[in-house]
Scaffold this active site. Structure first.
Site, PDB file in Angstrom:
ATOM      1  N   HIS A 161     -29.695  15.491   4.384  1.00  0.00           N
ATOM      2  CA  HIS A 161     -29.206  16.552   3.496  1.00  0.00           C
ATOM      3  C   HIS A 161     -29.447  16.186   2.038  1.00  0.00           C
ATOM      4  O   HIS A 161     -29.414  15.024   1.666  1.00  0.00           O
ATOM      5  CB  HIS A 161     -27.733  16.884   3.749  1.00  0.00           C
ATOM      6  CG  HIS A 161     -26.785  15.727   3.650  1.00  0.00           C
ATOM      7  ND1 HIS A 161     -26.198  15.345   2.463  1.00  0.00           N
ATOM      8  CD2 HIS A 161     -26.308  14.877   4.575  1.00  0.00           C
ATOM      9  CE1 HIS A 161     -25.395  14.305   2.680  1.00  0.00           C
ATOM     10  NE2 HIS A 161     -25.448  13.986   3.950  1.00  0.00           N
ATOM     11  N   ASP A 163     -27.666  17.360  -0.558  1.00  0.00           N
ATOM     12  CA  ASP A 163     -26.468  17.370  -1.390  1.00  0.00           C
ATOM     13  C   ASP A 163     -25.706  16.055  -1.281  1.00  0.00           C
ATOM     14  O   ASP A 163     -25.908  15.273  -0.353  1.00  0.00           O
ATOM     15  CB  ASP A 163     -25.543  18.534  -1.006  1.00  0.00           C
ATOM     16  CG  ASP A 163     -25.052  18.437   0.439  1.00  0.00           C
ATOM     17  OD1 ASP A 163     -25.901  18.264   1.341  1.00  0.00           O
ATOM     18  OD2 ASP A 163     -23.824  18.509   0.671  1.00  0.00           O
ATOM     19  N   ASP A 196     -25.776   7.994   1.200  1.00  0.00           N
ATOM     20  CA  ASP A 196     -25.391   9.200   1.962  1.00  0.00           C
ATOM     21  C   ASP A 196     -25.895  10.431   1.240  1.00  0.00           C
ATOM     22  O   ASP A 196     -25.168  11.014   0.452  1.00  0.00           O
ATOM     23  CB  ASP A 196     -23.879   9.263   2.138  1.00  0.00           C
ATOM     24  CG  ASP A 196     -23.431  10.498   2.920  1.00  0.00           C
ATOM     25  OD1 ASP A 196     -24.301  11.181   3.492  1.00  0.00           O
ATOM     26  OD2 ASP A 196     -22.230  10.789   2.935  1.00  0.00           O
ATOM     27  N   GLU A 230     -24.281  19.854   3.420  1.00  0.00           N
ATOM     28  CA  GLU A 230     -23.677  19.141   4.544  1.00  0.00           C
ATOM     29  C   GLU A 230     -22.253  18.708   4.230  1.00  0.00           C
ATOM     30  O   GLU A 230     -21.374  18.758   5.086  1.00  0.00           O
ATOM     31  CB  GLU A 230     -24.529  17.900   4.890  1.00  0.00           C
ATOM     32  CG  GLU A 230     -24.209  17.262   6.243  1.00  0.00           C
ATOM     33  CD  GLU A 230     -23.079  16.232   6.213  1.00  0.00           C
ATOM     34  OE1 GLU A 230     -22.569  15.880   7.287  1.00  0.00           O
ATOM     35  OE2 GLU A 230     -22.690  15.786   5.115  1.00  0.00           O
ATOM     36  N   GLU A 231     -22.035  18.291   2.995  1.00  0.00           N
ATOM     37  CA  GLU A 231     -20.724  17.745   2.631  1.00  0.00           C
ATOM     38  C   GLU A 231     -19.641  18.823   2.553  1.00  0.00           C
ATOM     39  O   GLU A 231     -18.463  18.514   2.412  1.00  0.00           O
ATOM     40  CB  GLU A 231     -20.817  16.976   1.303  1.00  0.00           C
ATOM     41  CG  GLU A 231     -21.803  15.795   1.331  1.00  0.00           C
ATOM     42  CD  GLU A 231     -21.376  14.643   2.243  1.00  0.00           C
ATOM     43  OE1 GLU A 231     -20.297  14.738   2.851  1.00  0.00           O
ATOM     44  OE2 GLU A 231     -22.125  13.663   2.344  1.00  0.00           O
ATOM     45  N   ASP A 259     -30.892  12.493  12.720  1.00  0.00           N
ATOM     46  CA  ASP A 259     -30.190  12.812  11.471  1.00  0.00           C
ATOM     47  C   ASP A 259     -29.466  11.559  10.998  1.00  0.00           C
ATOM     48  O   ASP A 259     -29.405  10.547  11.707  1.00  0.00           O
ATOM     49  CB  ASP A 259     -29.189  13.960  11.739  1.00  0.00           C
ATOM     50  CG  ASP A 259     -28.626  14.574  10.453  1.00  0.00           C
ATOM     51  OD1 ASP A 259     -29.196  14.341   9.367  1.00  0.00           O
ATOM     52  OD2 ASP A 259     -27.617  15.305  10.540  1.00  0.00           O
ATOM     53  N   HIS A 538     -19.009   8.273  -0.122  1.00  0.00           N
ATOM     54  CA  HIS A 538     -17.890   9.140  -0.512  1.00  0.00           C
ATOM     55  C   HIS A 538     -16.906   8.459  -1.462  1.00  0.00           C
ATOM     56  O   HIS A 538     -15.820   8.978  -1.683  1.00  0.00           O
ATOM     57  CB  HIS A 538     -17.114   9.663   0.711  1.00  0.00           C
ATOM     58  CG  HIS A 538     -17.914  10.563   1.592  1.00  0.00           C
ATOM     59  ND1 HIS A 538     -17.356  11.550   2.357  1.00  0.00           N
ATOM     60  CD2 HIS A 538     -19.244  10.645   1.818  1.00  0.00           C
ATOM     61  CE1 HIS A 538     -18.308  12.180   3.035  1.00  0.00           C
ATOM     62  NE2 HIS A 538     -19.459  11.637   2.722  1.00  0.00           N
TER      63      HIS A 538
HETATM   64 ZN   LIG Z   1     -24.256  12.491   4.791  1.00  0.00          ZN
END
Ligand SMILES: [Zn+2]
Ligand SMILES: *[C@@H]1O[C@H](CO)[C@@H](O)[C@H](O)[C@H]1NC(C)=O
Ligand SMILES: *[C@@H]1O[C@H](CO)[C@@H](O)[C@H](O)[C@H]1NC(C)=O
Ligand SMILES: *[C@@H]1O[C@H](CO)[C@@H](O)[C@H](O)[C@H]1NC(C)=O
Ligand SMILES: *[C@@H]1O[C@H](CO)[C@@H](O)[C@H](O)[C@H]1NC(C)=O
Length: 568
Positions: A161, A163, A196, A230-231, A259, A538
C-alpha cells in the site's frame, strides 16, 4: 535516468541496446533450453520427508541466464545498495498519510499527495513504466501489468500500500530523525512508512525493474496492485482493485498473492519464516442500555450506567477459551517446533503427540488442553488462537443532575480461526440476556427494533469473518504456491531457516481479495536479524535496515522467477 546495472557492469559491451537485447535473447534462449532439461527435476519443489508433519521445502533452484546471473551479482553490490537507499528514502519523504476523517476521493484535497507519489514512482522506475501497462483505479490505486507470454498461466500478484499511518503533530518532536526525512544513518532508513510498507512497495518495483533490465520475459503474467488507504480499511484502494482483478481474471483466477505481513522471527532456538496464511475475523458489537431517565435526586437502585457496567464486568469475566482448530496455522507451527526446534517445550510436545491422535472436534468437546498450555506463552501468542474481546469505547449520560437514558459501549472482537461472527453474537447475547433478565429489560439482539427499557445489541458493518486459510500442503506430484514461497525463502536465507504457516491477528488489504486467489500470503521477506519486532510500525522512530531492504528486492526477484518456472 540513472545508470542501470547493465550499463554499470557490462561496460565492455558499449553497443546499442537493441543489439545487446537480441544477443542476450539468443544466448538466453539457448541457455534456457539446456537448463530446462537439466533442471526439470528441480522445478517442482517437493517436501523432503513424507511422513513429517512439517516437511521443509528444498531451496528453490532457478533457471538462469548469463544476464540473470549478472543481475544477481548487481543486487549484492554497493552500487545497488546506494541506489536502493536513495529510492526508498525518496519514497518516505512523500507524506502519503491516510487520515481517518478523509472525505471522498476527488473532493478532499488531502488525497492529492498521491499524485506526487505516483509521479515520483514513474520518475524513479522509468523502465518499468515504459514496459508494463499502468492503470489507475479509483484515481490513486496503481495497477501494473506485465503480460506473460503464456496467457494460460494464472498471474502472480504482488501487493503493497502507498499510504502510511499519520504522524500526529504532538509526536514529531519525539522522533530521533524527522518522520518524513528518509534519513539514512549508515544502516537504517528512518521515517513513517519505512517499514510499513514503502519498503515492500519500492522493493517490488526495484525487483521488476532489474528483471526487465536483465531481459527476463515472464511466461506468467505479473501484476502489481498498490492500494492507497490500507491504514483506514482499504475501501477506496484495495476494494476497487480487487473488484477490478476479479472481473479481469475471474474467481480464483490468480495463482498467488503476496502482500505485506509477518517478518521472520526467532523462536525455540530456531529462525522461522512464518508467512501469514490466515487472518482472524473482526467484529465490533455496539451495546445500548436504555433505561428511564429522571432527576438524579430520586435515583433508582441501578441506572443505565450501573447496568452497563455490570454487563461489562460480566463480559470481562467470561473471556473466550483458547482453541486450536485443525486449520489454525499455529497448530502447524507447533508441529514444526516439536519436530525441528531444539528448545521446544517438552510438555507441549507431549500434548501435541496426544493431539495428533484426535481431531479438533474432539479437542473442542473436552478442554483444549494443548491450546491452554500453548497460551501460557503470553497474550501475544494466546490471541493467535483465541477470540479476543475488549470494551474499547463507552458513552453514557449527558448531565450531572439527570439519570442516563442511553448508555452505549462497543466491544471489539478478533475472531479465532475455526470460529465465526455467529459464535460471537451467540456468546454476547447470552451474557447480555443474563443482565437483561436481572433488571427486567427487554433484550433486542441484532437487527431488532429499538425499545425503551432494553439492552440492544448490533454489529457494525466492518464485520469480517476469519479469512479462508491458504493451503500449504504440496500434493504428491505438484508443487504449490506455498512451496515456491518457502523454496525462494530458503534459497535466499539458507536451510537453517525453517518455513511454517503463520497467522495474522490484524488484517491487510488482502481482506478484499479472497475471491481473487485461494493462495494469499502476508509476508515481509526482508530480514534484518538485528531488528527486534516490526521496525516500530505505527509509532515514533519507524525505520528499516537497508540490508533487510536489499533482501526484500532479492526475494521478490527470486519469487517472481520461481513462480514463472513453477508448474501450477
Ligand atoms: Zn501496512
Ligand atoms: C555508496 O555511498 C557511500 C556514501 O555516499 C559511498 O561512500 C560509497 O562509495 C558508495 N558506494 C558505491 C559502490 O557507489
Ligand atoms: C417487568 O417489566 C414489565 C414491562 O416492561 C412489567 O410489566 C413487569 O411488571 C416488570 N416486572 C417486574 C418484576 O418489575
Ligand atoms: C442483520 O440483517 C442483515 C441484513 O438485513 C443480515 O445480513 C445480517 O446477517 C443480520 N444480522 C444478524 C446477526 O442476524
Ligand atoms: C503421482 O504420480 C504417481 C506416479 O506417476 C501416481 O501413481 C500418483 O497417483 C500421482 N499422485 C497424485 C496425487 O496425482
Amino acid at each position: 535516468m540513472a545508470k542501470s546495472w547493465g550499463e554499470h557492469l557490462v561496460d565492455e559491451e558499449p553497443r546499442g541496446r537493441k543489439f545487446a537485447d537480441f544477443k542476450s535473447w539468443l544466448r538466453g534462449a539457448v541457455l534456457l533450453g539446456a537448463t530446462w532439461l537439466l533442471l526439470r527435476n528441480y522445478i517442482a519443489p517437493m517436501p523432503s520427508a513424507t511422513n513429517s508433519r512439517c516437511p521443509q521445502v528444498e531451496p528453490l533452484v532457478l533457471r538462469s541466464t548469463k544476464e540473470l546471473e549478472i543481475m544477481e551479482d548487481y543486487l549484492k553490490s554497493g552500487t545497488f545498495k546506494n541506489k536502493s537507499i536513495e529510492r526508498l528514502s525518496g519514497a518516505v519523504q512523500i507524506p502519503t498519510q491516510s487520515f481517518d476523517d478523509l472525505g471522498a476521493v476527488g473532493e478532499d484535497p488531502r488525497w492529492d499527495i498521491f499524485y506526487s507519489f505516483a509521479s515520483y514512482l514513474s520518475k524513479t522506475f522509468p523502465i518499468l513504466h515504459a514496459t508494463l501497462q499502468v492503470e489507475k483505479i479509483n484515481t490513486h490505486a496503481l495497477l501494473f501489468t506485465w503480460p506473460g507470454t503464456n496467457p494460460k498461466l494464472k498471474p502472480t500478484v504482488l501487493m503493497a500500500h502507498q499510504d502510511v499511518v499519520p504522524v500526529p503533530d504532538s509526536t514529531v518532536a519525539q522522533w530521533t530523525h524527522p518522520p518524513f526525512s528518509g534519513f539514512f544513518d549508515g544502516k537504517n532508513i528512518w521515517g513513517r512508512g519505512a517499514s510499513d510498507c514503502k519498503n515492500q512497495l519500492i522493493g517490488i518495483l526495484e525487483a521488476v525493474e532489474v528483471l526487465i533490465e536483465a531481459n527476463f520475459m515472464p511466461q506468467r503474467t505479473v501484476v502489481l496492485s498498490f492500494g492507497f488507504d490500507e491504514e483506514i480499511s482499504g475501501q477506496e484502494g484495495a476494494h476497487h482493485l480487487a473488484r477490478f482483478l476479479l472481473k479481469r481474471y475471474g474467481p480464483h483466477g490468480v495463482a498467488v498473492i503476496v502482500d505485506e505481513g509477518a517478518v521472520n522471527i526467532e523462536s525455540w532456538g530456531k529462525n522461522w519464516a512464518i508467512p501469514g496464511v490466515a487472518e482472524k475475523g473482526y467484529v465490533d458489537v455496539d451495546v445500548t442500555v436504555r433505561m428511564p431517565g429522571g432527576h438524579s435526586s430520586i435515583p433508582p437502585e441501578h441506572n443505565g450506567i450501573g447496568v452497563a457496567s455490570e454487563l461489562i464486568t460480566l463480559i470481562e469475566a467470561n473471556p473466550y477459551e483458547p482453541s486450536l482448530d485443525d486449520e489454525n496455522p499455529y497448530l502447524s507451527l507447533l508441529y514444526c517446533g516439536a519436530e525441528h526446534a531444539p528448545t521446544f517445550p517438552k510438555k507441549l510436545k507431549h500434548l501435541l503427540h496426544k493431539r495428533s491422535h484426535q481431531s479438533s472436534t474432539c479437542a473442542k468437546k473436552n478442554k483444549d488442553t494443548l491450546a491452554l498450555e500453548a497460551a501460557k506463552a503470553g497474550p501475544g501468542i494466546k490471541y493467535l488462537f483465541t477470540t479476543s474481546m475488549a470494551v474499547d469505547v463507552i458513552h453514557g449520560g449527558v448531565k450531572t443532575n439527570a439519570l442516563p437514558e442511553r448508555t452505549e459501549f462497543t466491544v471489539n472482537h478478533r475472531i479465532n480461526v475455526g470460529s465465526s461472527s455467529k459464535a460471537v453474537f451467540h456468546h454476547i447475547t447470552s451474557l447480555a440476556g443474563q443482565v437483561a433478565e436481572k433488571y427486567n429489560l427487554t433484550l433486542t439482539p441484532f437487527n431488532g427494533t429499538e425499545t425503551p427499557s432494553s439492552i440492544m445489541l448490533s454489529a457494525r458493518d466492518t464485520l469480517l469473518e476469519p479469512a479462508p486459510v491458504t493451503p500449504t500442503s504440496s500434493s504428491e506430484n505438484r508443487t504449490s504456491p506455498f512451496a515456491v514461497l518457502a523454496g525462494t525463502t530458503r534459497a535466499l536465507y539458507g536451510e537453517d531457516l525453517l518455513v511454517a504457516p503463520g497467522i495474522m491477528t490484524g488484517n491487510t488489504d488482502t481482506r478484499y481479495y479472497w475471491d481473487v486467489s485461494e493462495h494469499i500470503f502476508r509476508y515481509g521477506p526482508g530480514w534484518d536479524k538485528e531488528q527486534i519486532g516490526l521496525g516500530n510500525i505505527h509509532t515514533v522512530d519507524e525505520r528499516v535496515g537497508v540490508q533487510g531492504h536489499v533482501d526484500t528486492v532479492r526475494w521478490m526477484v527470486g519469487f517472481l522467477r520461481g513462480m514463472d518456472q513453477a508448474e501450477l
